[in-house]
Design an enzyme around this catalytic site. Structure first.
Site, PDB file in Angstrom:
ATOM      1  N   LYS A 124       0.583  -1.108  -0.181  1.00 11.20           N
ATOM      2  CA  LYS A 124       0.026  -0.050   0.136  1.00 11.20           C
ATOM      3  C   LYS A 124       0.739   1.382   0.130  1.00 11.20           C
ATOM      4  CE  LYS A 124      -3.951  -1.945   1.910  1.00 11.20           C
ATOM      5  NZ  LYS A 124      -4.518  -2.294   3.394  1.00 11.20           N
TER       6      LYS A 124
ATOM      7  N   GLN B 145      -4.694  -1.196   9.518  1.00 13.03           N
ATOM      8  CA  GLN B 145      -4.792  -2.360   9.030  1.00 13.03           C
ATOM      9  C   GLN B 145      -5.559  -3.668   9.934  1.00 13.03           C
ATOM     10  OE1 GLN B 145      -3.937  -3.422   5.633  1.00 13.03           O
ATOM     11  NE2 GLN B 145      -3.993  -5.411   5.654  1.00 13.03           N
TER      12      GLN B 145
ATOM     13  N   ASP C 222     -11.021   3.281   4.226  1.00 19.36           N
ATOM     14  CA  ASP C 222     -11.830   1.497   4.012  1.00 19.36           C
ATOM     15  C   ASP C 222     -13.069   1.871   3.810  1.00 19.36           C
ATOM     16  OD1 ASP C 222      -9.889  -0.453   3.954  1.00 19.36           O
ATOM     17  OD2 ASP C 222      -9.015  -0.386   5.535  1.00 19.36           O
TER      18      ASP C 222
HETATM   19  N1  GUN Z   1      -6.769  -6.512   6.222  1.00 13.89           N
HETATM   20  C1  GUN Z   1      -7.234  -7.410   5.327  1.00 13.89           C
HETATM   21  N2  GUN Z   1      -7.799  -6.870   4.000  1.00 13.89           N
HETATM   22  C2  GUN Z   1      -7.977  -5.326   4.496  1.00 13.89           C
HETATM   23  C3  GUN Z   1      -8.322  -4.213   3.712  1.00 13.89           C
HETATM   24  O1  GUN Z   1      -8.932  -4.197   2.898  1.00 13.89           O
HETATM   25  N3  GUN Z   1      -8.164  -2.640   4.971  1.00 13.89           N
HETATM   26  C4  GUN Z   1      -7.145  -2.837   5.941  1.00 13.89           C
HETATM   27  N4  GUN Z   1      -7.919  -1.978   6.855  1.00 13.89           N
HETATM   28  N5  GUN Z   1      -7.444  -4.589   6.676  1.00 13.89           N
HETATM   29  C5  GUN Z   1      -7.535  -5.160   5.588  1.00 13.89           C
END
Ligand code: GUN
Length: 291
Positions: free
Chosen positions: A47, A91, A114
């Site tokens: 990311k 996350q 998100d």
């Molecule tokens: N853990 C697995 N997929 C994601 C996601 O798309 N966003 C976040 N914040 N954590 C995750």
């Protein structure tokens, strides 16, 4: 047909570049990564690299695995106030001692990278614009850009997580699919799956959907990313020796390739889109805040 997520990601990021350049200041993404889960570390690294490539400013916060809910709430509130931060990502998963719902609800909904804040999840339910969960939004983008017809189709989603399955079902419904949402208590899962014209696997179990679940000609979207380290298990799945550590999706790769009319490979299918959609959410939040 193989639905190439890398190609689609590259298209999306190329389209996004001028939007970043047009802003008064670079969009800012704050990423909070708690603990040392190896998969989460890889996701966060990717990311941050995507931000760098696109000219998005990123900041990483890494509280220790022993962090308390109160400490995380303090960090999130500080990021809510920080002018250069347009977008906040915590996350998942968080350690067991942390109240995940409280942390997600503390994020300013206008900075919700998100779409996990209950307000934004509610807007999705209400059919209104809002930042959306990146993985299911990425699946919709693949389907749209590959011109897979959705209207009136029978879509079956397997897995009811807050992050993927539930929002996925709502987005397919919004696209006028007839949606079935299956989960671990579903009776005769294989029969439900075989009715699918669009089958989305978001279970988290390697090669879980096999030829009994996939009807000929179905479009299969495999959201799973499972790492297999047992050579015997890899050989059972692939029918041959594989590298000591292999990534496999939630659908059996050979059965899916044999039966599906179109499918997303693992790796190289849905995964790259998750990051692209995070970039789009961040840019959109920055455009709103900097307008
Ligand atoms: N853990 C697995 N997929 C994601 C996601 O798309 N966003 C976040 N914040 N954590 C995750």
């Amino acid at each position: 047909m193989i639905l190439d997520g890398i190609k689609i990601r590259d298209q999306i990021l190329a389209e996004a570049k001028p939007r970043v350049a047009a802003l008064p200041r670079p969009p800012g993404l704050a990423v909070v990564l708690v603990g040392e889960d190896p998969a989460s570390e890889i996701y966060v690294r990717n990311k941050i690299k995507a931000c760098h490539d696109l000219g998005i400013h990123s900041e990483k916060y890494t509280p220790p695995p022993t962090v308390t809910t109160a400490e995380l709430l303090t960090l999130v509130r500080q990021l809510n106030q920080q002018e250069t931060v347009d977008s906040i990502l915590v996350q998942m998963p968080l350690p067991a001692q942390v109240d995940t719902a409280a942390v997600l609800a503390a994020i300013d909904p206008r900075k919700d990278a998100d779409g996990f804040h209950p307000y934004n999840a509610g807007l999705l339910l209400a059919g209104q614009p809002a930042p959306r969960a990146c993985t299911p939004a990425g699946v919709m983008e693949i389907l749209r850009r590959c011109q897979i017809p959705l209207e009136g189709k029978r879509a079956v989603v397997v897995g009811r997580s807050e992050i993927v399955g539930k929002p996925m079902a709502l987005m397919l419904l919004e696209a006028n699919c007839t949606v079935t949402l299956c989960h671990s208590r579903t009776r005769d899962l294989a029969a439900e799956c075989r009715r699918a014209e669009i089958l989305v696997a978001a279970i988290g179990k390697p090669a879980f959907l096999t030829r009994e679940h996939i009807s000929k000609g179905a479009v299969v979207i495999d959201v799973g990313i499972n790492r297999i380290t047992d050579p015997a298990q890899a050989e059972r799945i692939f029918g041959r020796q594989e590298r000591p550590s292999t990534i496999v999706g939630d659908a059996h790769p050979l059965h899916m390739a044999e039966l599906a009319s179109a499918y997303t490979p693992v790796p190289g299918g849905v995964g790259p889109l998750t990051i692209a959609m995070l970039m789009l959410n961040t840019i959109q939040l920055a455009e709103r805040r900097q307008a």
